[in-house]
Design an enzyme around this catalytic site. Structure first.
Site, PDB file in Angstrom:
ATOM      1  CB  CYS A   1      15.989  -5.706  -5.992  1.00  0.00           C
ATOM      2  SG  CYS A   1      17.342  -4.976  -6.931  1.00  0.00           S
TER       3      CYS A   1
ATOM      4  NE  ARG B   1      -3.969   0.196   1.920  1.00  0.00           N
ATOM      5  CZ  ARG B   1      -3.970   1.329   2.576  1.00  0.00           C
ATOM      6  NH1 ARG B   1      -3.127   1.518   3.594  1.00  0.00           N
ATOM      7  NH2 ARG B   1      -4.795   2.294   2.240  1.00  0.00           N
TER       8      ARG B   1
END
Length: 435
Positions: free
Chosen positions: A361, A318
């Site tokens: 990443c 979120r």
């Protein structure tokens, strides 16, 4: 607001200190739910709309663990679903299928057939072609099904995130308001598909009752127009989108929403026997859950202090997706930083401003930016609050991270309600075979 409170310098979930869970060997990150917060919030929503005797269909897309659904079903909740997968999970729960509403703009033939055969309460119709397809499939099955027509009321709350607005003109959801009356009139006498009422959902979260009132007034207008043509509806589904309290200083009250909505709809319940359906999700489940994660590293980059956690966007997307705010605080802070409440910004001395990031990443993998927090150390456990809605349900295996466990606490009882995935699970379905 919820049953996550600091006692004796430690965060508790109901009667259990949160730091005792990783000490029992439970690996972080994990989701932790308070069963009694869930129950309290459902009862609160029902009580403020009680004059409407509503059918409250919990939004399964917001939180889909079958054990949490069972807790709500035990209180009388129905379920709002948007996929065949959600229907499958609901059928594994104790939910009453006659209290299930199947929404969603892109239902497949398999999903529609499953809904009809399972005798769900209602299918929400979101396009003219979908209505035709439901009619065809119901005719082939020779099975009756109740449907609601989802109107697109062209109601827009500018405070709702643009990615979660659903009621404005041009949205992918529902049928343009101007076309609904003719559509119902033309299809009112189908032998198998019974048009019982109207549905509207204008987004989430909605900041004021005024937007609901605007949408409901359009539904009521349609009801009255159709009544004059001797077409009588008896169901109004006003959707969900009610806000949740992400900070103690959020200045809304559920009561402020319920009063004007009840005033508008109560005559249809009392005088004409209408069934009123609500589809709340986050307002029931958001405060029910926290994510517990651990500090892996603390470093400085230029003038920024960065804390790297073992939970990030794969567990809670979120903040990255919606720029959403979640309160974050150590599970066991230093005594001077123990909180009596979660008002933000926190009024304490000696805080350090951190970017709170995960291990993924991606530059967008953050839980908070420039967040004042107590000084954090490697190995500290951190609580990310108000994640019971749109938290675990949006977790992913990106970077081949395993999805976390889910834990539920009911007073002094601790239950694992979803096992943490294993790395073997990541390749279990990667099977090569020739078609």
């Amino acid at each position: 607001m919820d049953l996550f409170q600091y006692k004796n310098g430690v965060l508790y979930c109901e009667d259990i200190p949160v730091n005792s869970l990783p000490e029992k060997g439970l690996p972080t990150p994990f989701y932790l739910y308070s069963a009694n917060t869930l129950r309290q919030h459902y009862k609160k929503i029902y009580s403020i709309f009680e004059k409407l005797q509503p059918m409250i269909c919990f939004s399964v897309k917001s939180s889909n663990n079958v054990h949490l659904l069972n807790e709500l079903a035990a209180l009388g909740a129905g379920m709002d679903i948007v996929s065949g997968g959600e229907l499958f999970v609901v059928k594994q729960s104790n939910a009453d299928l006659s209290k299930v509403v199947f929404a969603g703009v892109g239902k497949s033939d398999e999903e529609i057939t499953d809904a009809i055969v399972s005798e769900v309460g209602f299918i929400n119709i979101e396009s003219e072609q979908e209505l035709a397809r439901v009619q065809e499939l119901a005719g082939e099955l020779k099975r009756e099904v109740n449907v609601l027509i989802r109107i697109l009321p062209d109601v827009l709350d500018e405070k709702t995130n643009e990615k979660t607005r659903t009621g404005h003109k041009g949205a992918k959801f529902g049928i343009d308001y101007a076309h609904v009356e003719a559509l119902i009139e033309e299809n009112a006498d189908h032998p198998y598909v019974k048009i019982r009422g109207l549905h509207s959902h204008i987004g989430s979260p909605i900041s004021s009752y005024t937007f609901y009132v605007a949408a409901i007034q359009k539904m009521v207008e349609l009801v009255e127009h159709l009544k004059r043509k001797n077409i009588r509806l008896d169901v109004l589904n006003i959707g969900g989108g009610f806000p949740a309290n992400y900070m103690d200083n959020d200045n809304f009250s559920w009561e402020s929403f319920a009063g004007p909505i009840t005033e508008l709809l109560e005559p249809y319940v009392k005088n004409e026997g209408f069934k009123i359906i609500l589809e709340p999700g986050r307002s029931i489940s958001a405060n029910t859950g926290i994510m517990v994660t651990k500090v892996l590293y603390v470093k400085q980059s230029g003038d920024k202090h960065i804390v790297i956690l073992d939970g990030g966007m794969t567990e809670l997307i979120r903040p990255a997706m919606y720029n959403a705010f979640h309160f974050i605080w150590p599970v066991k802070p230093q005594p001077e930083h123990v909180l009596a409440n979660r008002n933000y910004p926190v009024q304490q001395e000696g805080l350090i401003t951190y970017d709170v990031v995960g291990p993924i990443c991606e530059s967008s993998d953050y839980l908070a930016k420039e967040r004042p927090l107590p000084a954090l150390r490697q190995g500290d456990y951190i609580a990310v609050f108000t994640v019971g809605a749109y938290g675990m349900v949006m977790a992913s295996n990106y970077n081949l991270h395993v999805r976390p466990a889910e834990i539920m606490i009911d007073k002094d009882k601790i239950y694992i309600i979803r096992e943490r995935e294993t790395q073997e699970d990541l390749v279990r379905t990667m099977i090569k075979h020739e078609l």
